[in-house]
Write a protein that holds these residues in place. Structure first.
Motif, PDB file in Angstrom:
ATOM      1  N   CYS A   1       0.832  -1.207   0.000  1.00 55.77           N
ATOM      2  CA  CYS A   1       0.000   0.000   0.000  1.00 55.77           C
ATOM      3  C   CYS A   1       0.867   1.257   0.000  1.00 55.77           C
ATOM      4  O   CYS A   1       0.408   2.326  -0.387  1.00 55.77           O
ATOM      5  CB  CYS A   1      -1.010  -0.006   1.144  1.00 55.77           C
ATOM      6  N   GLY A   2       2.139   1.132   0.401  1.00 55.35           N
ATOM      7  CA  GLY A   2       3.078   2.240   0.306  1.00 55.35           C
ATOM      8  C   GLY A   2       2.890   3.347   1.322  1.00 55.35           C
ATOM      9  O   GLY A   2       3.545   4.380   1.236  1.00 55.35           O
ATOM     10  N   LYS A   3       2.021   3.153   2.285  1.00 52.81           N
ATOM     11  CA  LYS A   3       1.775   4.188   3.293  1.00 52.81           C
ATOM     12  C   LYS A   3       2.519   3.844   4.576  1.00 52.81           C
ATOM     13  O   LYS A   3       2.504   2.692   5.027  1.00 52.81           O
ATOM     14  CB  LYS A   3       0.281   4.301   3.568  1.00 52.81           C
ATOM     15  N   PRO A   4       3.157   4.838   5.202  1.00 53.80           N
ATOM     16  CA  PRO A   4       3.887   4.583   6.446  1.00 53.80           C
ATOM     17  C   PRO A   4       2.956   4.071   7.544  1.00 53.80           C
ATOM     18  O   PRO A   4       1.799   4.503   7.651  1.00 53.80           O
ATOM     19  CB  PRO A   4       4.456   5.953   6.819  1.00 53.80           C
ATOM     20  N   PHE A   5       3.493   3.159   8.355  1.00 57.37           N
ATOM     21  CA  PHE A   5       2.733   2.629   9.487  1.00 57.37           C
ATOM     22  C   PHE A   5       3.674   2.260  10.618  1.00 57.37           C
ATOM     23  O   PHE A   5       4.885   2.198  10.433  1.00 57.37           O
ATOM     24  CB  PHE A   5       1.863   1.429   9.074  1.00 57.37           C
ATOM     25  N   VAL A   6       3.089   2.058  11.794  1.00 58.85           N
ATOM     26  CA  VAL A   6       3.812   1.614  12.980  1.00 58.85           C
ATOM     27  C   VAL A   6       3.180   0.302  13.414  1.00 58.85           C
ATOM     28  O   VAL A   6       1.957   0.158  13.403  1.00 58.85           O
ATOM     29  CB  VAL A   6       3.733   2.658  14.111  1.00 58.85           C
ATOM     30  N   LEU A   7       4.001  -0.653  13.798  1.00 59.91           N
ATOM     31  CA  LEU A   7       3.523  -1.953  14.252  1.00 59.91           C
ATOM     32  C   LEU A   7       3.723  -2.073  15.755  1.00 59.91           C
ATOM     33  O   LEU A   7       4.833  -1.869  16.255  1.00 59.91           O
ATOM     34  CB  LEU A   7       4.277  -3.071  13.526  1.00 59.91           C
ATOM     35  N   ILE A   8       2.639  -2.356  16.456  1.00 60.01           N
ATOM     36  CA  ILE A   8       2.703  -2.603  17.895  1.00 60.01           C
ATOM     37  C   ILE A   8       2.556  -4.103  18.104  1.00 60.01           C
ATOM     38  O   ILE A   8       1.571  -4.704  17.680  1.00 60.01           O
ATOM     39  CB  ILE A   8       1.589  -1.845  18.650  1.00 60.01           C
ATOM     40  N   TYR A   9       3.561  -4.692  18.745  1.00 58.79           N
ATOM     41  CA  TYR A   9       3.559  -6.124  19.021  1.00 58.79           C
ATOM     42  C   TYR A   9       3.308  -6.331  20.507  1.00 58.79           C
ATOM     43  O   TYR A   9       4.070  -5.869  21.345  1.00 58.79           O
ATOM     44  CB  TYR A   9       4.898  -6.760  18.623  1.00 58.79           C
ATOM     45  N   VAL A  10       2.229  -7.029  20.803  1.00 55.72           N
ATOM     46  CA  VAL A  10       1.860  -7.302  22.190  1.00 55.72           C
ATOM     47  C   VAL A  10       2.354  -8.696  22.553  1.00 55.72           C
ATOM     48  O   VAL A  10       1.982  -9.690  21.911  1.00 55.72           O
ATOM     49  CB  VAL A  10       0.329  -7.206  22.385  1.00 55.72           C
ATOM     50  N   ALA A  11       3.201  -8.766  23.557  1.00 66.11           N
ATOM     51  CA  ALA A  11       3.772 -10.046  23.993  1.00 66.11           C
ATOM     52  C   ALA A  11       2.695 -10.952  24.569  1.00 66.11           C
ATOM     53  O   ALA A  11       1.646 -10.501  25.010  1.00 66.11           O
ATOM     54  CB  ALA A  11       4.860  -9.802  25.031  1.00 66.11           C
ATOM     55  N   GLY A  12       3.005 -12.223  24.581  1.00 65.41           N
ATOM     56  CA  GLY A  12       2.108 -13.205  25.173  1.00 65.41           C
ATOM     57  C   GLY A  12       1.671 -14.226  24.142  1.00 65.41           C
ATOM     58  O   GLY A  12       1.948 -14.098  22.959  1.00 65.41           O
ATOM     59  N   GLY A  13       1.011 -15.244  24.613  1.00 66.96           N
ATOM     60  CA  GLY A  13       0.545 -16.282  23.707  1.00 66.96           C
ATOM     61  C   GLY A  13       1.521 -17.432  23.643  1.00 66.96           C
ATOM     62  O   GLY A  13       2.512 -17.480  24.366  1.00 66.96           O
ATOM     63  N   PRO A  14       1.256 -18.343  22.723  1.00 64.59           N
ATOM     64  CA  PRO A  14       2.107 -19.530  22.608  1.00 64.59           C
ATOM     65  C   PRO A  14       3.473 -19.190  22.038  1.00 64.59           C
ATOM     66  O   PRO A  14       3.664 -18.161  21.401  1.00 64.59           O
ATOM     67  CB  PRO A  14       1.317 -20.434  21.654  1.00 64.59           C
ATOM     68  N   GLU A  15       4.404 -20.083  22.277  1.00 65.46           N
ATOM     69  CA  GLU A  15       5.754 -19.932  21.732  1.00 65.46           C
ATOM     70  C   GLU A  15       5.701 -20.142  20.219  1.00 65.46           C
ATOM     71  O   GLU A  15       5.022 -21.035  19.722  1.00 65.46           O
ATOM     72  CB  GLU A  15       6.678 -20.971  22.386  1.00 65.46           C
TER      73      GLU A  15
ATOM     74  N   HIS B   1      12.845  -8.199   2.769  1.00 59.98           N
ATOM     75  CA  HIS B   1      12.098  -6.947   2.586  1.00 59.98           C
ATOM     76  C   HIS B   1      12.660  -5.789   3.412  1.00 59.98           C
ATOM     77  O   HIS B   1      11.987  -4.774   3.584  1.00 59.98           O
ATOM     78  CB  HIS B   1      10.627  -7.175   2.941  1.00 59.98           C
ATOM     79  N   LYS B   2      13.874  -5.934   3.884  1.00 57.15           N
ATOM     80  CA  LYS B   2      14.476  -4.920   4.758  1.00 57.15           C
ATOM     81  C   LYS B   2      14.441  -3.531   4.126  1.00 57.15           C
ATOM     82  O   LYS B   2      14.029  -2.559   4.756  1.00 57.15           O
ATOM     83  CB  LYS B   2      15.907  -5.328   5.095  1.00 57.15           C
ATOM     84  N   GLU B   3      14.843  -3.430   2.881  1.00 58.07           N
ATOM     85  CA  GLU B   3      14.894  -2.127   2.218  1.00 58.07           C
ATOM     86  C   GLU B   3      13.485  -1.556   2.016  1.00 58.07           C
ATOM     87  O   GLU B   3      13.241  -0.383   2.278  1.00 58.07           O
ATOM     88  CB  GLU B   3      15.612  -2.248   0.874  1.00 58.07           C
ATOM     89  N   THR B   4      12.564  -2.372   1.577  1.00 59.56           N
ATOM     90  CA  THR B   4      11.189  -1.927   1.358  1.00 59.56           C
ATOM     91  C   THR B   4      10.545  -1.500   2.670  1.00 59.56           C
ATOM     92  O   THR B   4       9.847  -0.485   2.724  1.00 59.56           O
ATOM     93  CB  THR B   4      10.355  -3.060   0.730  1.00 59.56           C
ATOM     94  N   LEU B   5      10.782  -2.266   3.712  1.00 63.47           N
ATOM     95  CA  LEU B   5      10.225  -1.920   5.022  1.00 63.47           C
ATOM     96  C   LEU B   5      10.722  -0.571   5.509  1.00 63.47           C
ATOM     97  O   LEU B   5       9.991   0.164   6.166  1.00 63.47           O
ATOM     98  CB  LEU B   5      10.582  -2.991   6.061  1.00 63.47           C
ATOM     99  N   GLY B   6      11.966  -0.254   5.167  1.00 63.38           N
ATOM    100  CA  GLY B   6      12.544   1.009   5.600  1.00 63.38           C
ATOM    101  C   GLY B   6      11.743   2.219   5.151  1.00 63.38           C
ATOM    102  O   GLY B   6      11.766   3.259   5.802  1.00 63.38           O
ATOM    103  N   GLY B   7      11.009   2.082   4.061  1.00 60.23           N
ATOM    104  CA  GLY B   7      10.210   3.189   3.566  1.00 60.23           C
ATOM    105  C   GLY B   7       8.790   3.231   4.094  1.00 60.23           C
ATOM    106  O   GLY B   7       8.095   4.230   3.900  1.00 60.23           O
ATOM    107  N   THR B   8       8.356   2.151   4.740  1.00 58.88           N
ATOM    108  CA  THR B   8       6.962   2.115   5.200  1.00 58.88           C
ATOM    109  C   THR B   8       6.809   1.832   6.688  1.00 58.88           C
ATOM    110  O   THR B   8       5.983   2.459   7.331  1.00 58.88           O
ATOM    111  CB  THR B   8       6.144   1.069   4.407  1.00 58.88           C
ATOM    112  N   LEU B   9       7.567   0.894   7.229  1.00 55.76           N
ATOM    113  CA  LEU B   9       7.443   0.567   8.651  1.00 55.76           C
ATOM    114  C   LEU B   9       8.320   1.530   9.442  1.00 55.76           C
ATOM    115  O   LEU B   9       9.536   1.410   9.463  1.00 55.76           O
ATOM    116  CB  LEU B   9       7.847  -0.880   8.919  1.00 55.76           C
ATOM    117  N   LEU B  10       7.685   2.499  10.073  1.00 56.59           N
ATOM    118  CA  LEU B  10       8.414   3.551  10.783  1.00 56.59           C
ATOM    119  C   LEU B  10       8.986   3.079  12.101  1.00 56.59           C
ATOM    120  O   LEU B  10      10.018   3.583  12.541  1.00 56.59           O
ATOM    121  CB  LEU B  10       7.497   4.752  11.023  1.00 56.59           C
ATOM    122  N   ALA B  11       8.309   2.136  12.759  1.00 55.23           N
ATOM    123  CA  ALA B  11       8.784   1.636  14.054  1.00 55.23           C
ATOM    124  C   ALA B  11       8.045   0.358  14.421  1.00 55.23           C
ATOM    125  O   ALA B  11       6.903   0.149  14.015  1.00 55.23           O
ATOM    126  CB  ALA B  11       8.575   2.676  15.146  1.00 55.23           C
TER     127      ALA B  11
END
Length: 136
Positions: free
Chosen positions: A41-55, A71-81
Motif C-alpha cells: 500500500c506504500g503508506k507509512p505505518f507503525v507496528l505494535i507487538y503485544v507479547a504473550g501467547g504460545p511460543e 524486505h528490509k529495504e522496502t520496510l525502511g520506507g513504510t514501517l516507521l517503528a
C-alpha cells in the motif's frame, strides 16, 4: 479451502497491532501475506507487538526472518517503528538488550513499552514525525 485467520489488526491503520496470542502453528504464511499487503500500500505505518501467547515454532520464526531480511529495504520506507508491549519488567529488560541486534538485522527502529497506552502514545509520536530514539 479455508482462509487463514488474520494475525494483524489493521482497524486503526496506520497503527497496526500484532497480538502474540494470535500465534498458531503455521501462522507465518498469513503474517507474511499480510505484511506484503501492508508494504504494497506504500503508506507509512507503525507496528505494535503485544507479547504473550504460545511460543512461536522454529519454522514460523525462520519464515518470518527470511521475509524480514528479504524486505528490509522496502520496510525502511513504510514501517516507521516496531513497538513491543511487555508488561513484565524483567522480560522487557531482556528484550531491550536484544533490540540493537534486531534493529541492525532488520533495519526498523524498535522500542519497548510496559503498557498499551504507552505504546500507542509512542506510535502516534512517531507517525507525527518523531523518532523512536528521541522518546527513550
Amino acid at each position: 479451502m479455508s482462509q487463514q485467520p488474520k494475525v494483524h489488526d489493521t482497524s486503526d491503520f496506520p497503527i497496526v497491532r500484532f497480538d502474540g496470542a494470535s500465534i498458531y502453528n503455521g501462522y507465518s504464511s498469513a503474517w507474511c501475506a499480510e505484511m506484503d499487503e501492508l508494504v504494497a500500500c506504500g503508506k507509512p505505518f507503525v507496528l505494535i507487538y503485544v507479547a504473550g501467547g504460545p511460543e512461536e515454532t522454529l519454522d514460523d520464526r525462520a519464515q518470518r526472518g527470511v521475509w524480514l531480511k528479504t524486505h528490509k529495504e522496502t520496510l525502511g520506507g513504510t514501517l516507521l517503528a516496531l513497538i513491543h508491549v511487555e508488561p513484565d519488567s524483567d522480560k522487557r529488560a531482556q528484550l531491550e538488550a536484544m533490540l540493537p541486534k534486531l534493529v541492525q538485522a532488520f533495519g526498523t527502529p524498535q522500542s519497548t513499552r510496559a503498557t498499551h497506552a504507552d505504546a500507542e502514545a509512542l506510535a502516534r509520536y512517531v507517525l507525527a514525525g518523531g523518532r523512536v530514539e528521541d522518546s527513550i
